[in-house]
Design an enzyme around this catalytic site. Sequence first.
Site, PDB file in Angstrom:
ATOM      1  N   GLY A 356       0.832  -1.187   0.000  1.00  0.00           N
ATOM      2  CA  GLY A 356       0.000   0.000   0.000  1.00  0.00           C
ATOM      3  C   GLY A 356       0.868   1.238   0.000  1.00  0.00           C
ATOM      4  O   GLY A 356       2.096   1.170  -0.067  1.00  0.00           O
ATOM      5  N   GLY A 359       0.699   8.783   3.122  1.00  0.00           N
ATOM      6  CA  GLY A 359       1.347  10.075   2.988  1.00  0.00           C
ATOM      7  C   GLY A 359       2.844  10.002   3.184  1.00  0.00           C
ATOM      8  O   GLY A 359       3.592  10.823   2.663  1.00  0.00           O
ATOM      9  N   PHE A 360       3.295   9.016   3.941  1.00  0.00           N
ATOM     10  CA  PHE A 360       4.731   8.842   4.207  1.00  0.00           C
ATOM     11  C   PHE A 360       5.447   8.308   2.982  1.00  0.00           C
ATOM     12  O   PHE A 360       6.529   8.750   2.620  1.00  0.00           O
ATOM     13  CB  PHE A 360       4.875   7.871   5.389  1.00  0.00           C
ATOM     14  CG  PHE A 360       6.281   7.656   5.860  1.00  0.00           C
ATOM     15  CD1 PHE A 360       7.152   6.835   5.165  1.00  0.00           C
ATOM     16  CD2 PHE A 360       6.735   8.264   7.008  1.00  0.00           C
ATOM     17  CE1 PHE A 360       8.433   6.620   5.611  1.00  0.00           C
ATOM     18  CE2 PHE A 360       8.025   8.049   7.462  1.00  0.00           C
ATOM     19  CZ  PHE A 360       8.878   7.218   6.754  1.00  0.00           C
ATOM     20  N   VAL A 363       4.724   1.041   1.131  1.00  0.00           N
ATOM     21  CA  VAL A 363       5.060  -0.027   2.068  1.00  0.00           C
ATOM     22  C   VAL A 363       5.154  -1.337   1.286  1.00  0.00           C
ATOM     23  O   VAL A 363       4.262  -1.652   0.494  1.00  0.00           O
ATOM     24  CB  VAL A 363       4.012  -0.152   3.192  1.00  0.00           C
ATOM     25  CG1 VAL A 363       4.407  -1.252   4.172  1.00  0.00           C
ATOM     26  CG2 VAL A 363       3.838   1.169   3.917  1.00  0.00           C
ATOM     27  N   LYS A 377       8.648   0.175   5.224  1.00  0.00           N
ATOM     28  CA  LYS A 377       7.993   1.449   4.961  1.00  0.00           C
ATOM     29  C   LYS A 377       9.040   2.420   4.428  1.00  0.00           C
ATOM     30  O   LYS A 377      10.017   2.726   5.122  1.00  0.00           O
ATOM     31  CB  LYS A 377       7.382   1.954   6.262  1.00  0.00           C
ATOM     32  CG  LYS A 377       6.447   3.133   6.160  1.00  0.00           C
ATOM     33  CD  LYS A 377       5.865   3.384   7.559  1.00  0.00           C
ATOM     34  CE  LYS A 377       4.857   4.506   7.550  1.00  0.00           C
ATOM     35  NZ  LYS A 377       4.327   4.744   8.915  1.00  0.00           N
ATOM     36  N   ASP A 473      -3.636  10.087  15.395  1.00  0.00           N
ATOM     37  CA  ASP A 473      -4.224   9.621  14.133  1.00  0.00           C
ATOM     38  C   ASP A 473      -4.841   8.231  14.329  1.00  0.00           C
ATOM     39  O   ASP A 473      -4.607   7.314  13.559  1.00  0.00           O
ATOM     40  CB  ASP A 473      -3.156   9.598  13.035  1.00  0.00           C
ATOM     41  CG  ASP A 473      -3.774   9.579  11.641  1.00  0.00           C
ATOM     42  OD1 ASP A 473      -4.964   9.940  11.520  1.00  0.00           O
ATOM     43  OD2 ASP A 473      -3.080   9.186  10.691  1.00  0.00           O
TER      44      ASP A 473
END
Length: 676
Positions: A356, A359-360, A363, A377, A473
């Site tokens: 997936g 915003g970072f 992954v 990640k 979050d």
Amino acid sequence: MSRSLGNNNLSGTIPSQKSENLMNIDLSYNSLSGTFPPWVYTISQLNLVANNFTFDSSNISVIPRLHCLQRSFRCNRNSPHYANFTINCGGPDMIVDGITYEAETSSLGIASFSVIHTEKWAVSNVGLFSGRRNQPSMQNTSALVRNTNSPELYQTSRISAGSLRYYGLGLENGPYTVNLLFAETVFRDRSTQVWDSLGRRVFDIYIQGTIVLKDFDISKEAGGVERAINKNFTATVTENHLEIHLFWAGKGTCCIPEFGDYGPSISAISVVSSVTPKENSFTPKENSTGLVVGIAVPVGVVTFTLILLFVVFYSRRRNDDDDENGLLGVGPRPNTFSYAELRAATDDFSPSNKLGEGGFGPVYKGKLSDGRVVAVKQLSVASHQGKSQFVTEIATISAVQHRNLVQLYGCCIEGNRCLLVYEYLENKSLDQALFGKRDLHLDWPTRFNICLATARGLAYLHEESRLRIIHRDMKASNILLDAQLCPKISDFGLAKLYDDKKTHISTRVAGTIGYLAPEYAMRGHLTEKADVFSFGVVALEIVSGRPNSDNSQDNDKIYLLEQAWTLYESNQCLGLVDPTLVKFNENEALRMIRVGLLCTQATPMMRPPMSRVIAMLAGDIEVSPVASKPSYLTDWDFEDITASIEAENTSSTRSEHGDNKNKNDLNPGIELMPSP
């Protein structure tokens, strides 16, 4: 049949024959030597630790790494590589306070040993549990061990029926601090005065052959069962190896709560050098003038050349170094992986391994060289905001450990390449299970357990961890499910540390629309009650099986909180339950709905702390009355609130997100992500 002949001063060679029924033999701590007879290849358990066998190419593979544990302890001898080692006895790799406790999960039998592949440390076990069919070598428990910030470290332990030894190999000579971690998880607490509470575990502890604790009783020393206790000792290494010996001398009980519950037990070991290495010093001797001049001239030329090369190199690397130094300032730090290692693990970050993207950055699923399946990640190179979140995530997860928090294995920091390595959770995220098109069906007991366990993870962050943390979050997509559908809170990129003596933190808003507490979204006032609000939304999503907003629904059902309140007012709460659930516990469902409404009250003071949420969900206390309609933010709620928000880094955020405005825009300092 088993035979123990250890510590008997036996010498000579191993007999060439043995009884066919004899399959478990202990010959450790003798003076045997010579060659290995053919029957050694067929026996299931044989312990030959601490003898005088010599090894060459003809026999070194007969019993792998046995050569490390002869009386000479020759692995890395005289060329030491290490000044510390840490072991999670009976458990997997685990990072606690920035220290990686290495996995020690080998299936030790009643006469066996194991040497880690790096030959840094080893373990040896001898002993047969009397009257017990199975012969366990590890103890696993789901108990929440107290008196520690890392209860997971104590949920596994190595046990032995007689003699359990750990060895540090290839250590620098000098003084060391030995920290042994224990918790009694087999017996019941003595205050209960039941049969199980009569158990006593008593054993002796030796370090470097000297007894340091006699008749040690874990629960007595810790003040009760399921309580962590650390015992610290000093030891001196003189021949590059250290031995820690736990020995049962026949004291304590033997058969409570069942046959074979006795003998040494240990949860973890940490051994660290007490000496800080110093740089080598150099004292010049008197030399003739000619020699000085002869040396000074070429040294001056070389020095000038090196300075010139350094200036060129520094000018090229300055920008990268600035970024990297900011990341390396994180403490404590987890394991560090090389970029090449992670590239190989993910098959060069193959699209087929992509799990997936957020915003970072993306992954990927990967497999490390030691066989562990991981989630890698990857920080997007262009994401400046992501770098600050990267630092936050390392610092936060390295400082906390809980069964309901995702485990961070390590990171990679090479130039502008920044990656995080997590445990891989095969059932992915809760939102995919609830709202996606997956075949994974969550029945009611599973949903209730997910809600309760998630609450425990948040309570740990807010109230039990050494560092008090607000996640910021909390949402269904940040709750991951393992193979047993146990939830683990993930994605700490927006997490904030807070001081519980302060009423709130004023900060720029970050999070996801639909899960944001109103006082945080509109005024930037952040407390742990913002997470409580988000949890309330998640709890209602779990009950209903629908997201917090759904435009495909009728107008009065678009927003989940509005629908839940309408049903609550009309005394029809169970109408919110997911219609796909054929069976469910009505009492548990009512508790979850009422707790969800209570957590989403407009006033933070009216929301319960997470410890109370757990008690209400579990039915230990009554759910407090819901006083008023829950507060929720919709698209039209955002129109006139920009003036009151306290924002940070306004200009940089505006440049990153652009200056286009619409009626849903918040203050430029706000970082919002769309609801699922």
